[in-house]
Design a protein around this motif. Structure first.
Motif, PDB file in Angstrom:
ATOM      1  N   SER A  88       0.837  -1.187  -0.284  1.00 14.11           N
ATOM      2  CA  SER A  88       0.093   0.355   0.458  1.00 14.11           C
ATOM      3  C   SER A  88       0.740   1.333  -0.350  1.00 14.11           C
ATOM      4  O   SER A  88       1.512   0.410   0.182  1.00 14.11           O
ATOM      5  CB  SER A  88      -0.741  -0.204   1.009  1.00 14.11           C
ATOM      6  OG  SER A  88      -0.408   0.090   2.464  1.00 14.11           O
ATOM      7  N   ALA A  89       0.410   2.653   0.128  1.00 16.46           N
ATOM      8  CA  ALA A  89       1.109   3.468   0.181  1.00 16.46           C
ATOM      9  C   ALA A  89       2.290   3.738   0.762  1.00 16.46           C
ATOM     10  O   ALA A  89       1.580   3.734   2.263  1.00 16.46           O
ATOM     11  CB  ALA A  89       0.282   4.442  -0.127  1.00 16.46           C
ATOM     12  N   GLY A  90       3.148   3.914   0.251  1.00 18.28           N
ATOM     13  CA  GLY A  90       4.273   3.384   1.624  1.00 18.28           C
ATOM     14  C   GLY A  90       4.777   2.619   2.074  1.00 18.28           C
ATOM     15  O   GLY A  90       5.092   2.586   3.472  1.00 18.28           O
ATOM     16  N   SER A  91       4.232   1.112   1.893  1.00 18.96           N
ATOM     17  CA  SER A  91       4.508   0.104   2.581  1.00 18.96           C
ATOM     18  C   SER A  91       4.788  -1.058   1.866  1.00 18.96           C
ATOM     19  O   SER A  91       3.645  -0.949   0.445  1.00 18.96           O
ATOM     20  CB  SER A  91       2.532  -0.600   3.542  1.00 18.96           C
ATOM     21  OG  SER A  91       3.652  -1.033   4.749  1.00 18.96           O
ATOM     22  N   ALA A  92       5.382  -2.413   2.463  1.00 11.08           N
ATOM     23  CA  ALA A  92       5.358  -3.092   1.280  1.00 11.08           C
ATOM     24  C   ALA A  92       6.049  -4.562   2.013  1.00 11.08           C
ATOM     25  O   ALA A  92       6.515  -4.233   3.265  1.00 11.08           O
ATOM     26  CB  ALA A  92       6.362  -3.258   0.385  1.00 11.08           C
ATOM     27  N   VAL A  93       5.297  -6.072   2.103  1.00 10.87           N
ATOM     28  CA  VAL A  93       5.571  -7.249   2.573  1.00 10.87           C
ATOM     29  C   VAL A  93       5.721  -7.874   1.636  1.00 10.87           C
ATOM     30  O   VAL A  93       5.521  -8.418   1.286  1.00 10.87           O
ATOM     31  CB  VAL A  93       4.488  -7.355   3.672  1.00 10.87           C
ATOM     32  CG1 VAL A  93       5.139  -8.377   4.697  1.00 10.87           C
ATOM     33  CG2 VAL A  93       4.677  -6.564   5.127  1.00 10.87           C
ATOM     34  N   VAL A  94       7.545  -8.169   1.742  1.00 10.41           N
ATOM     35  CA  VAL A  94       7.647  -9.560   0.736  1.00 10.41           C
ATOM     36  C   VAL A  94       8.421 -10.486   0.793  1.00 10.41           C
ATOM     37  O   VAL A  94       9.087 -10.072   2.232  1.00 10.41           O
ATOM     38  CB  VAL A  94       8.575  -8.248  -0.508  1.00 10.41           C
ATOM     39  CG1 VAL A  94       9.150  -9.590  -1.424  1.00 10.41           C
ATOM     40  CG2 VAL A  94       8.332  -7.334  -0.811  1.00 10.41           C
ATOM     41  N   GLU A  95       8.680 -11.978   0.923  1.00  2.13           N
ATOM     42  CA  GLU A  95       8.816 -12.748   1.452  1.00  2.13           C
ATOM     43  C   GLU A  95       9.436 -13.776   0.855  1.00  2.13           C
ATOM     44  O   GLU A  95       9.405 -13.895  -0.935  1.00  2.13           O
ATOM     45  CB  GLU A  95       7.172 -13.913   1.817  1.00  2.13           C
ATOM     46  CG  GLU A  95       7.616 -14.880   2.086  1.00  2.13           C
ATOM     47  CD  GLU A  95       6.028 -15.434   3.213  1.00  2.13           C
ATOM     48  OE1 GLU A  95       6.203 -15.544   4.171  1.00  2.13           O
ATOM     49  OE2 GLU A  95       6.202 -16.302   2.343  1.00  2.13           O
ATOM     50  N   LEU A  96      10.580 -14.910   0.609  1.00  2.00           N
ATOM     51  CA  LEU A  96      11.524 -15.678   0.034  1.00  2.00           C
ATOM     52  C   LEU A  96      11.601 -16.893   1.140  1.00  2.00           C
ATOM     53  O   LEU A  96      11.636 -16.405   2.262  1.00  2.00           O
ATOM     54  CB  LEU A  96      12.476 -15.004  -0.346  1.00  2.00           C
ATOM     55  CG  LEU A  96      13.979 -14.512   0.161  1.00  2.00           C
ATOM     56  CD1 LEU A  96      14.049 -15.700   0.425  1.00  2.00           C
ATOM     57  CD2 LEU A  96      14.476 -14.071  -1.079  1.00  2.00           C
TER      58      LEU A  96
END
Length: 134
Positions: free
Chosen positions: A28-36
């Motif tokens: 979302s605006a100014g935020s991210a959650v990323v995984e690996l």
């Protein structure tokens, strides 16, 4: 363009993040959650994940979060502190927080965690261009 669509569009052209097996869990605006998930081919000579893996994950999370503000943004300074070793099979999750923003600069913090612990702390500053995502 909706802020949630920008990271998806970026990811579709991001061969490196795809190659590493990253998945955007939220943005979302100014935020991210990323995984690996850490694979055997991501290890160094000590049998733990190369530091570049956590760095790359955090850097991609920074890119997705900063660009989701609506303008094209590029990193100009980043740093990382590795706090715990990362092992094969660990699932790493990078979560971003927007700390400060002006018209042309924004500063973010990214926390990288495995299933139990914080394994890295990343800081990044981006330059916000005048080019809007379309």
């Amino acid at each position: 363009m909706d802020t949630e669509d920008i990271p998806k569009k970026m990811y579709s052209n991001d061969a490196f993040s795809q190659w590493l097996g990253m998945e955007i869990l939220s943005a979302s605006a100014g935020s991210a959650v990323v995984e690996l998930k850490v694979r055997d081919d991501m290890t160094n000579g000590f049998g733990i994940a190369h530091g570049g893996i956590a760095y790359a994950l955090a850097d991609s999370a920074l890119a997705f979060a900063s660009n989701s503000l609506g303008s094209k943004a590029v990193s100009i300074e980043t740093s990382i502190s590795h706090t715990k070793p990362v092992k094969v099979g660990d699932t790493l999750k990078a979560s971003t927080k927007l700390k400060d923003k002006s018209n042309r600069l924004a500063r973010f913090e990214v926390e990288v965690r495995n299933e139990q612990d914080v394994v890295a702390l990343f800081r990044g500053t981006v330059f916000i261009t005048e080019k809007l995502w379309q």
